[in-house]
Design an enzyme around this catalytic site. Structure first.
Site, PDB file in Angstrom:
ATOM      1  N   ASP A 193       1.157  -1.191   0.168  1.00 30.49           N
ATOM      2  CA  ASP A 193       0.186   0.500   0.051  1.00 30.49           C
ATOM      3  C   ASP A 193       1.126   1.121  -0.380  1.00 30.49           C
ATOM      4  O   ASP A 193       1.379   1.963   1.313  1.00 30.49           O
ATOM      5  CB  ASP A 193      -0.958  -0.029   1.353  1.00 30.49           C
ATOM      6  CG  ASP A 193      -2.177   1.226   1.792  1.00 30.49           C
ATOM      7  OD1 ASP A 193      -1.470   1.917   0.641  1.00 30.49           O
ATOM      8  OD2 ASP A 193      -2.681   1.189   1.374  1.00 30.49           O
ATOM      9  N   HIS A 194       1.154   1.730  -1.426  1.00 31.96           N
ATOM     10  CA  HIS A 194       2.093   2.300  -1.222  1.00 31.96           C
ATOM     11  C   HIS A 194       3.030   3.992  -0.598  1.00 31.96           C
ATOM     12  O   HIS A 194       2.844   4.547   0.085  1.00 31.96           O
ATOM     13  CB  HIS A 194       2.012   3.148  -3.283  1.00 31.96           C
ATOM     14  CG  HIS A 194       1.463   4.211  -3.563  1.00 31.96           C
ATOM     15  ND1 HIS A 194       0.687   3.837  -3.412  1.00 31.96           N
ATOM     16  CD2 HIS A 194       1.505   5.669  -3.902  1.00 31.96           C
ATOM     17  CE1 HIS A 194      -0.586   5.046  -4.249  1.00 31.96           C
ATOM     18  NE2 HIS A 194       0.456   6.085  -3.552  1.00 31.96           N
ATOM     19  N   HIS A 256      -5.899   2.743   1.243  1.00 34.43           N
ATOM     20  CA  HIS A 256      -4.551   3.946   1.387  1.00 34.43           C
ATOM     21  C   HIS A 256      -5.420   4.663   3.233  1.00 34.43           C
ATOM     22  O   HIS A 256      -4.550   5.669   3.967  1.00 34.43           O
ATOM     23  CB  HIS A 256      -4.712   4.946   0.163  1.00 34.43           C
ATOM     24  CG  HIS A 256      -4.159   4.584  -0.814  1.00 34.43           C
ATOM     25  ND1 HIS A 256      -3.561   3.413  -1.037  1.00 34.43           N
ATOM     26  CD2 HIS A 256      -4.664   4.665  -2.160  1.00 34.43           C
ATOM     27  CE1 HIS A 256      -2.793   3.016  -1.331  1.00 34.43           C
ATOM     28  NE2 HIS A 256      -3.970   3.824  -2.762  1.00 34.43           N
TER      29      HIS A 256
HETATM   30  C1  BG6 Z   1      -3.455   4.694  -6.196  1.00 31.46           C
HETATM   31  C2  BG6 Z   1      -4.602   4.895  -6.806  1.00 31.46           C
HETATM   32  O1  BG6 Z   1      -3.800   3.533  -5.507  1.00 31.46           O
HETATM   33  O2  BG6 Z   1      -3.992   5.951  -5.935  1.00 31.46           O
HETATM   34  C3  BG6 Z   1      -5.001   5.316  -7.832  1.00 31.46           C
HETATM   35  O3  BG6 Z   1      -5.443   3.551  -7.568  1.00 31.46           O
HETATM   36  C4  BG6 Z   1      -5.095   7.465  -6.764  1.00 31.46           C
HETATM   37  O4  BG6 Z   1      -6.721   5.756  -8.036  1.00 31.46           O
HETATM   38  C5  BG6 Z   1      -3.113   6.763  -6.622  1.00 31.46           C
HETATM   39  O5  BG6 Z   1      -4.515   8.590  -7.915  1.00 31.46           O
HETATM   40  C6  BG6 Z   1      -2.758   8.695  -5.789  1.00 31.46           C
HETATM   41  O6  BG6 Z   1      -2.332   8.365  -5.146  1.00 31.46           O
HETATM   42  P1  BG6 Z   1      -1.183   9.335  -4.833  1.00 31.46           P
HETATM   43  O7  BG6 Z   1       0.052   8.831  -4.102  1.00 31.46           O
HETATM   44  O8  BG6 Z   1      -0.563  10.115  -5.944  1.00 31.46           O
HETATM   45  O9  BG6 Z   1      -2.129   9.983  -3.182  1.00 31.46           O
END
Ligand code: BG6
Length: 497
Positions: A193-194, A256
Site C-alpha cells: 500500500d504505497h 490508503h
Molecule cells: C492509487 C489509486 O492506489 O493511488 C489511484 O489506484 C490514485 O486511483 C493513487 O490516483 C493516488 O496515489 P498518490 O500517491 O498520487 O496519492
C-alpha cells in the site's frame, strides 16, 4: 573527532544483499510510471545494491534487453523525480533484462529460472513483483512454486510483492491469501500500500511517539474530531475499466485511508519492531466500527473544469458505462470503539476531479471550556487544529489564537508551520523507493499484514453490500468542485464543518 564517513550517513539504511527484482507486467502502467523510475532513483542515490538485476516480464516482444531498456528510459524521462542523466542511465541500464511470454506458460518459468541462474551477482535472491491484475496471481504464484522459485533453500531470499487491490471483499481477499500462502510463507509476502511508504505518513508515528507533548492530548478528552482528506484533481485517467470494478471506496478508502487512519489512531507500540508496529495497526483497525450506509455519501464527477481545462464527466470516460453509478467520491463518518476514541468521529473524504491535489490529516481540538474574552474580541477565533500535510508541501501546521498587536484585545488565528523542504533541504523520496528497499531488506514494518487487510474489508463491506443490493444514491458533482453537498451535510448534521 570521529570520522562520519566510517559510520556512514545515519539517514541511509545498511544496504541489503543484491537480488533479482523480477517484475511481472513490466510493460504495464505501474511499472513504467512508478517501479522502474523508483529503481532508477535508488540507483542514482547509490542505494541499489551492487549486482542487483531487474528482470522485466511481459507479453510484448520488445526486442530483448536493449529494447526494454530503451522503452524504460522513455518512461523514466517522463516519470522520474530526478532528471535522467547519461552516466547514471548507462549504469542502470546494464542491470535491465527482459523476457517475453505468457504468464500461464510453464516454459516462461523455465527460461526465467535459467536466466536467473546465469546471474551470479544476485546470490540467488529474488523479489517477485506481481504488477498484474489479480486474476493473473494464481497462475504466476503456482508456476513459481512448481519451478522451485518460491522456496528459500540455502539461505537465499524469495519474496513476493502484491499490489492492491487485495481482493474485492473479505472472501476474495482470504481466497487470494490462501493461494499466495500455498507457495509462500507469510514472512515472504509483502502487500504494497504505497501510502505506507510516504515519508509524511511514516512521520505521523515519529511525531506522535518521539515527542512528549502530543500524546497526552491525543484522545477523546481533547480531540473534537479528525478529518482525513485524500483529494485528487485528476480523473480516472484511462483506467475506466478498473474503476468501474473498483470505485473510490475500494480504490482509496479500504486501503490508503484506513491505513493512514491506523497511524493516526493506533496505540504506541512497545518497540519499532515490524510485528509490534503491525500488531498495533491491526488492533486499531479491528476496533473500527463497521460503516453503515447512512454514514457514507458517494458521488460521481460530472463535466466541469480540471486544472483549468474543460473536462468531461466520468460517465463519458472510455470503458465506463453511460449509466454507471460507480463512485469517484466518498465521504464517510467513522467510529472507533476503544477507550481512546469513543465518541470521537473520524470523517474521511476522498474524490477525483476535486479542485486540487491535497492529502492531509486534520486533528481538530475541542474549544476551551470557558472563554474569558468578549465576543467582539474573539469572534474570529477557531478551535486549535493540527494539520499533517501528507502531500504536496509535506509538513505539519498548528493553528492557534493570538492577540493582534493593538491597544485592546482582538484575537486572530495564526499558524506555526513545519515544512520538509525548508527544514531538511530536500524533497522526500517516492514511496516506491522506500518500499522496494524495505522488501530487499526483508523489513515488513510498512506493509499491511493479512489480519489488517481482513479488518479493513470488514469495515467497508456492509456499505459495498448495500450499494450492490439496493443501489443507493450516487450524487453528481461538477468537476473542479469539492464534491456533493450531501458530503458537507454529513458533518453539518453533527454541528461540524
Ligand atoms: C492509487 C489509486 O492506489 O493511488 C489511484 O489506484 C490514485 O486511483 C493513487 O490516483 C493516488 O496515489 P498518490 O500517491 O498520487 O496519492
Amino acid at each position: 573527532m570521529t570520522n562520519p564517513l566510517r559510520h556512514g550517513d545515519p539517514r541511509l539504511p545498511s544496504l541489503p544483499p543484491a537480488c533479482a527484482v523480477v517484475i511481472f507486467g513490466a510493460t504495464g502502467d505501474l511499472a513504467g510510471r512508478k517501479l522502474i523510475p523508483a529503481l532508477y532513483n535508488l540507483h542514482v542515490r547509490r542505494l541499489l545494491p551492487t549486482g542487483t538485476v531487474i528482470v522485466g516480464l511481459g507479453r510484448r516482444d520488445l526486442g530483448g534487453d536493449e529494447g526494454f531498456a530503451a522503452e524504460m528510459r522513455a518512461r523514466c524521462e517522463e516519470h522520474s523525480r530526478t532528471p535522467v542523466s547519461d552516466p547514471d542511465w548507462s549504469g542502470f541500464a546494464s542491470s535491465l533484462r527482459y523476457l517475453a511470454g505468457e504468464f500461464s506458460d510453464p516454459a516462461l518459468y523455465t527460461r526465467l529460472r535459467e536466466r536467473l541462474e546465469a546471474e551470479p551477482t544476485t546470490g540467488g535472491n529474488a523479489l517477485w513483483y506481481l504488477s498484474v491484475p489479480p486474476s493473473a496471481f494464481p497462475t504466476i504464484v503456482e508456476n513459481l512454486a512448481a519451478h522451485d522459485l518460491s522456496d528459500e533453500a540455502d539461505g537465499r531470499a524469495s519474496r513476493v510483492i502484491i499490489e492492491k487491490p487485495f481482493g474485492r471483499d473479505s472472501a476474495s481477499a482470504r481466497e487470494l491469501n490462501g493461494i499466495v500462502n500455498h507457495a509462500f510463507a507469510e514472512r515472504q509476502v509483502f502487500r504494497i500500500d504505497h501510502y505506507l511508504g510516504k515519508e509524511s505518513v511514516q512521520n505521523i508515528l515519529v511525531m506522535r511517539f518521539a515527542n512528549g507533548i502530543f500524546e497526552p492530548v491525543w484522545n477523546r478528552n481533547f480531540v473534537d474530531h479528525v478529518q482525513i482528506t485524500v483529494a485528487e484533481s485528476i480523473g480516472v485517467e484511462g483506467r475506466g475499466k478498473f474503476y468501474e470494478e473498483a470505485g473510490a471506496l475500494r480504490d482509496i478508502v479500504q486501503n490508503h485511508m484506513l491505513q493512514v487512519l491506523s497511524f493516526v489512531a493506533m496505540e504506541a507500540p512497545s518497540s519499532f519492531d515490524a510485528e509490534a508496529v503491525r500488531s498495533e495497526r491491526a488492533k486499531l483497525l479491528k476496533a473500527v466500527r463497521e460503516l453503515r450506509p447512512e454514514d457514507v455519501v458517494r458521488g460521481q464527477y460530472a463535466a466541469g473544469f480540471g486544472d483549468g481545462k474543460a473536462v468531461s464527466a466520468y460517465r463519458d470516460e472510455a470503458d465506463v458505462s453511460p449509466s454507471s453509478e460507480v463512485e469517484t467520491f466518498v465521504a464517510a463518518r467513522l467510529r472507533i470503539d476503544n477507550w481512546r476514541w469513543a465518541d470521537t468521529p473520524f470523517y474521511l473524504r476522498t474524490g477525483k476531479r476535486l479542485p486540487k491535489r491535497v492529502t492531509e490529516v486534520a486533528i481538530q481540538f475541542k474549544r476551551v471550556p470557558h472563554l474569558p474574552f468578549s465576543y467582539a474580541a474573539s469572534e474570529q477565533l477557531e478551535p486549535n487544529v493540527l494539520v499533517m500535510r501528507i502531500q504536496p508541501d509535506e509538513g505539519i501546521a498548528l493553528r492557534f489564537g493570538a492577540k493582534v498587536p493593538a491597544p485592546r484585545v482582538v484575537i486572530r488565528n495564526v499558524q506555526m508551520d513545519f515544512e520538509y523542504d525548508t527544514s531538511f533541504q530536500e524533497a522526500p523520496a517516492e514511496a516506491y523507493e522506500t518500499l522496494l528497499l524495505d522488501v530487499m531488506r526483508g523489513d515488513a514494518t510498512n506493509f499491511p499484514r493479512e489480519d489488517a487487510v481482513d479488518a479493513s474489508w470488514r469495515i467497508v463491506e456492509p456499505v459495498l453490500e448495500s450499494w450492490q443490493r439496493d443501489g443507493g444514491a450516487t450524487h453528481p458533482y461538477e468537476s473542479g468542485t469539492w464534491g456533493p453537498e450531501a458530503a458537507d451535510q454529513l458533518l453539518a448534521d453533527d454541528g461540524r464543518r
